[in-house]
Design a protein around this motif. Sequence first.
Motif, mmCIF file in Angstrom:
data_model
loop_
_atom_site.group_PDB
_atom_site.id
_atom_site.type_symbol
_atom_site.label_atom_id
_atom_site.label_comp_id
_atom_site.label_asym_id
_atom_site.label_seq_id
_atom_site.Cartn_x
_atom_site.Cartn_y
_atom_site.Cartn_z
ATOM 1 N N PRO A 107 0.845 -1.189 0.000
ATOM 2 C CA PRO A 107 0.000 0.000 0.000
ATOM 3 C C PRO A 107 0.881 1.239 0.000
ATOM 4 O O PRO A 107 2.012 1.209 0.485
ATOM 5 N N SER A 108 0.382 2.320 -0.527
ATOM 6 C CA SER A 108 1.167 3.551 -0.603
ATOM 7 C C SER A 108 1.317 4.171 0.775
ATOM 8 O O SER A 108 0.338 4.350 1.512
ATOM 9 N N VAL A 109 2.559 4.535 1.122
ATOM 10 C CA VAL A 109 2.801 5.225 2.379
ATOM 11 C C VAL A 109 2.074 6.560 2.386
ATOM 12 O O VAL A 109 1.667 7.061 3.444
ATOM 13 N N GLU A 110 1.878 7.134 1.203
ATOM 14 C CA GLU A 110 1.204 8.427 1.114
ATOM 15 C C GLU A 110 -0.251 8.352 1.574
ATOM 16 O O GLU A 110 -0.861 9.392 1.855
ATOM 17 N N GLU A 111 -0.818 7.155 1.664
ATOM 18 C CA GLU A 111 -2.194 7.004 2.140
ATOM 19 C C GLU A 111 -2.288 7.166 3.652
ATOM 20 O O GLU A 111 -3.378 7.353 4.190
ATOM 21 N N LEU A 112 -1.167 7.101 4.338
ATOM 22 C CA LEU A 112 -1.177 7.180 5.790
ATOM 23 C C LEU A 112 -1.330 8.618 6.263
ATOM 24 O O LEU A 112 -0.886 9.554 5.601
ATOM 25 N N PRO A 113 -1.935 8.811 7.437
ATOM 26 C CA PRO A 113 -1.927 10.140 8.047
ATOM 27 C C PRO A 113 -0.490 10.615 8.253
ATOM 28 O O PRO A 113 0.428 9.800 8.374
ATOM 29 N N VAL A 114 -0.305 11.912 8.327
ATOM 30 C CA VAL A 114 1.041 12.490 8.406
ATOM 31 C C VAL A 114 1.833 11.921 9.586
ATOM 32 O O VAL A 114 2.996 11.532 9.434
ATOM 33 N N LEU A 115 1.217 11.862 10.757
ATOM 34 C CA LEU A 115 1.946 11.375 11.930
ATOM 35 C C LEU A 115 2.278 9.892 11.819
ATOM 36 O O LEU A 115 3.316 9.449 12.305
ATOM 37 N N SER A 116 1.422 9.124 11.171
ATOM 38 C CA SER A 116 1.731 7.708 10.956
ATOM 39 C C SER A 116 2.902 7.550 9.998
ATOM 40 O O SER A 116 3.745 6.661 10.165
ATOM 41 N N ARG A 117 2.949 8.416 8.983
ATOM 42 C CA ARG A 117 4.094 8.383 8.063
ATOM 43 C C ARG A 117 5.385 8.698 8.797
ATOM 44 O O ARG A 117 6.427 8.064 8.575
ATOM 45 N N LEU A 118 5.324 9.709 9.662
ATOM 46 C CA LEU A 118 6.502 10.070 10.450
ATOM 47 C C LEU A 118 6.917 8.907 11.338
ATOM 48 O O LEU A 118 8.106 8.547 11.403
ATOM 49 N N ALA A 119 5.964 8.291 12.005
ATOM 50 C CA ALA A 119 6.263 7.160 12.884
ATOM 51 C C ALA A 119 6.882 6.003 12.099
ATOM 52 O O ALA A 119 7.874 5.409 12.529
ATOM 53 N N LEU A 120 6.318 5.691 10.955
ATOM 54 C CA LEU A 120 6.813 4.570 10.151
ATOM 55 C C LEU A 120 8.256 4.785 9.716
ATOM 56 O O LEU A 120 9.018 3.831 9.578
ATOM 57 N N SER A 121 8.639 6.037 9.506
ATOM 58 C CA SER A 121 10.000 6.315 9.028
ATOM 59 C C SER A 121 11.054 5.886 10.044
ATOM 60 O O SER A 121 12.233 5.758 9.692
#
Length: 221
Positions: free
Chosen positions: A6-20
């Motif tokens: 799935p595209s990381v861009e689909e995640l909320p901003v804070l979830s994207r930050l956390a995943l990084s």
Amino acid sequence: MSDVYPSVEELPVLSRLALSYAPKVAREKTLGLLALDARLAGIVRSASEPMLAQLRLAWWRDQFAKPISDWPEGEPLLATLKAWREQARALGGLVDGWEHLAGEGPLPANDFSALASARGDAFGALAILLGADDAREECKVAGREWALADLLSRVSAPEETVALRELAGKAAFGPIRLPRAMRPLALLHGLARKAMDSGRSLDDLPPSALLKALRIGLVGR
């Protein structure tokens, strides 16, 4: 990432930050959970009628009740979640949790509590999957507390805000040290604590909170 994910861009901003900040060995499994949570939230948020949301949620629940070998092909998120192996059945509980928000509002505190607990349980299952069994209970608590803060940033009805604030007021929101494999959850929980301490929404945290997030992502606290 490959188009099987799935595209990381689909995640909320804070979830994207956390995943990084997820270690490489934990990234795919963590992405699967965060992406599923975002997908289920989108189903509930976008449905014009509760019944439509319930039907779409039922499809996901049915998949997690099946052996992974019987999952349909062609859905990138399901393909990613195959990495959850024997813990995939635990994701059905997350579907059940989101279904509590599919009803007509304003929703009672019990519905928000059920979803927060389901999200916490999903992070507990992720801990087992990543070999952090000893931290399972801490992950469940951290996941539930983050969920309460996250839900507070989503609701607008005064009655729902009051209900969530009462639930959050009963939670400890104390410091929780998690293993490195669960660094994304540590970051999300740290931001949730900051939001609750400051009385702000997760979406309205000051720049100092982002510095805190960077610190948690690097050192875990």
